[in-house]
Write an enzyme that holds these catalytic residues in place. Structure first.
Site, short mmCIF file in Angstrom:
data_model
loop_
_atom_site.label_atom_id
_atom_site.label_comp_id
_atom_site.label_asym_id
_atom_site.label_seq_id
_atom_site.Cartn_x
_atom_site.Cartn_y
_atom_site.Cartn_z
CG ASP A 67 64.31 82.70 54.51
OD1 ASP A 67 63.71 81.81 55.13
OD2 ASP A 67 65.51 82.96 54.69
CG ASN A 136 75.17 79.00 48.76
OD1 ASN A 136 74.87 79.51 49.83
ND2 ASN A 136 74.30 78.84 47.77
CG HIS A 138 72.24 80.88 51.54
ND1 HIS A 138 71.75 79.81 50.82
CD2 HIS A 138 71.96 80.57 52.83
CE1 HIS A 138 71.19 78.95 51.62
NE2 HIS A 138 71.30 79.38 52.86
CD GLU A 143 70.87 80.46 47.32
OE1 GLU A 143 71.89 80.52 48.03
OE2 GLU A 143 70.26 79.40 47.11
C1 F6R Z 1 66.78 80.25 56.38
C2 F6R Z 1 68.02 81.03 56.33
C3 F6R Z 1 69.23 80.37 55.78
C4 F6R Z 1 69.78 79.33 56.75
C5 F6R Z 1 70.97 78.60 56.13
C6 F6R Z 1 71.56 77.58 57.07
O1 F6R Z 1 65.74 81.04 56.91
O2 F6R Z 1 68.05 82.18 56.72
O3 F6R Z 1 70.21 81.33 55.50
O4 F6R Z 1 70.17 79.98 57.93
O5 F6R Z 1 70.56 77.97 54.96
O6 F6R Z 1 70.65 76.53 57.24
P1 F6R Z 1 70.93 75.38 58.30
O7 F6R Z 1 70.85 76.02 59.64
O8 F6R Z 1 69.81 74.40 58.08
O9 F6R Z 1 72.27 74.83 58.00
#
Ligand code: F6R
Length: 244
Positions: A67, A136, A138, A143
């Site tokens: 992303d 959440n 994702h 999302e």
């Molecule tokens: C970002 C992504 C998100 C993160 C998730 C956890 O490229 O794929 O799904 O893996 O937001 O983020 P952290 O590791 O910062 O808790």
């Protein structure tokens, strides 16, 4: 699903790096998908060390970032471009032409999403997908929603994601509200998935994703239908699993 529960952050990173190393050595031409965020930082550090020591060779591998935020330039310190290069890709022997990250500055978001999916398809899809999980539920930036979005798409980030990611920015108001993310089809078509989660902030999301109904309100729950998922979690993130 295989679940590996680790006792320490060191073990978490090493076990994840062992799995990635095994993948790259069994298929040096691996096409892998990779997230940003806090969770994989130790994995990337470990892979960089192994690559510098000659223990893993990324020269034929290809990386697709999952992303990118909309409206921040590649040299912005919180862009996926900056993160992926500075924490991982510029320190390993991957070829620059084998690195793909969505363009968050595009004027044609729909076209960018379509060409990103076409590029992934032209490589035969993702062989090995590394995922973190949002508080959440994702994955990538898919999302919670009423349906599972299949293709790469523009997403409006949920308030909970903006709050969680505010720690990376000077001011919460600086967190972009939109991103491009790969869709659930790309995730589900990946041949193997490695889902990583650590810390108390992920406990509820992990339980909902892995043990409750599959629903687009918890995007990671779709992984229950994936045929080859390995989960690495620390004790905190896994603490409600198997407890009803
Ligand atoms: C970002 C992504 C998100 C993160 C998730 C956890 O490229 O794929 O799904 O893996 O937001 O983020 P952290 O590791 O910062 O808790």
């Amino acid at each position: 699903m295989r679940i590996i529960i680790t006792d320490s952050i060191e073990e978490f990173n090493i076990k994840a790096a062992d799995i990635v190393s095994q993948q790259i050595s069994s298929n040096p031409r691996t096409v892998f998908g990779a997230p940003t965020g806090e969770t994989p930082l130790g994995l990337y550090r470990e892979l960089v060390d192994r690559c510098k020591a000659g223990a893993i060779d990324f020269s034929q591998a290809t990386c697709f970032s999952l992303d990118e935020y909309i409206g921040i330039s590649p040299d912005h310190s919180q862009s996926s471009h900056y993160y992926m290069h500075n924490n991982f890709l510029k320190h390993i022997n991957i070829s620059e032409e084998n690195i793909f990250i969505p363009n968050g500055m595009t004027q044609d978001i729909f076209g960018e999403c379509r060409s990103y999916d076409n590029m992934i398809d032209s490589y035969g899809g993702i062989d090995f997908l590394i995922l973190g999980i949002g508080q959440n539920g994702h994955i990538g930036f898919n999302e919670p929603a009423d349906t599972f979005p299949s293709s790469s798409h523009l997403v409006e980030l949920k308030e909970s994601t903006i709050n969680a990611n505010a720690r990376f920015f000077e001011n919460k108001l600086d967190v972009p509200r939109y991103a491009i993310t790969v869709g659930v089809k790309t995730i589900m078509q990946a041949k193997k998935v490695l889902l990583m989660a650590h810390g108390n902030s992920k406990t509820a999301a992990m339980q909902k994703a892995l043990e409750e109904d599959v629903t687009p309100q918890v995007p990671a729950s779709i992984l229950q239908y994936h045929h080859d998922v390995t989960i690495i979690a620390d004790k905190a993130a896994a603490s409600r699993l198997g407890k009803e």
